[in-house]
Design a protein around this motif. Sequence first.
Motif, PDB file in Angstrom:
ATOM      1  N   ASN A  11      82.990  10.674 -21.015  1.00 37.91           N
ATOM      2  CA  ASN A  11      84.154  10.294 -20.209  1.00 37.91           C
ATOM      3  C   ASN A  11      84.920  11.505 -19.701  1.00 37.91           C
ATOM      4  N   ASP A  12      84.829  12.616 -20.399  1.00 39.44           N
ATOM      5  CA  ASP A  12      85.543  13.828 -20.011  1.00 39.44           C
ATOM      6  C   ASP A  12      85.174  14.264 -18.587  1.00 39.44           C
ATOM      7  N   ASP A  15      87.140  11.840 -16.370  1.00 40.54           N
ATOM      8  CA  ASP A  15      88.592  11.933 -16.522  1.00 40.54           C
ATOM      9  C   ASP A  15      89.165  13.260 -16.071  1.00 40.54           C
ATOM     10  N   HIS A  16      88.443  14.369 -16.315  1.00 41.12           N
ATOM     11  CA  HIS A  16      89.040  15.682 -16.085  1.00 41.12           C
ATOM     12  C   HIS A  16      88.329  16.532 -15.029  1.00 41.12           C
ATOM     13  N   HIS A  17      87.040  16.349 -14.853  1.00 43.17           N
ATOM     14  CA  HIS A  17      86.285  17.289 -14.031  1.00 43.17           C
ATOM     15  C   HIS A  17      85.808  16.724 -12.699  1.00 43.17           C
ATOM     16  N   ASN A  19      87.244  15.488 -10.029  1.00 44.65           N
ATOM     17  CA  ASN A  19      87.917  15.930  -8.808  1.00 44.65           C
ATOM     18  C   ASN A  19      87.726  17.420  -8.530  1.00 44.65           C
ATOM     19  N   GLN A  20      87.182  18.173  -9.507  1.00 50.32           N
ATOM     20  CA  GLN A  20      86.963  19.609  -9.318  1.00 50.32           C
ATOM     21  C   GLN A  20      85.537  19.933  -8.908  1.00 50.32           C
ATOM     22  N   LYS A  78      82.893  26.995 -14.717  1.00 48.57           N
ATOM     23  CA  LYS A  78      83.778  25.862 -15.004  1.00 48.57           C
ATOM     24  C   LYS A  78      83.591  25.355 -16.426  1.00 48.57           C
TER      25      LYS A  78
END
Length: 162
Positions: A11-12, A15-17, A19-20, A78
């Motif tokens: 999920n990380d 949730d976090h990556h 959009n990058q 990243k």
Amino acid sequence: MNYKQTTQVPNDIFDHHLNQLSHSELKILLFIIRQTYGWKLKNGKRKTRDRISHSQFVSKTGISRRNLSPIIQSLILKQLITVTDWKGNLLHIPEARKGKAGIYYAPWVSTYALGSKRVCNRKHKPVQPGQHNKTNLSKLKEGDYPKRKTDWERISEILGRK
């Protein structure tokens, strides 16, 4: 519901990556996850890394061989994948990977389900009172700031003129 023939994606990433990541980076990352977490070993555990050739990346993702190395380097910077040789030595710069026969790729995504039992049991530690903690009593008020000198006043002061 139990889905057969699926690969679990942490999920990380969503949730976090998400959009990058660019489209190509996401393709490469998902392919690495498929080649590792998508396979079970004979002992029932998931693969943690896999030897993947550039021709496999090209055929499965459709990304050109020319663009492959910069995309992999971007994912390394990243901190989403790790690249190692067969001994486990890190190959995180392009010069270290150049000419290597067996390069292993692994997702480097932080997941809490991989064995951390202390996820929900962590308790917040209260801030201890001390001399270095800022409180409303120690903060400067709006009128307490020193008067800022103009550039001309500072230059004159340096040159010794007043």
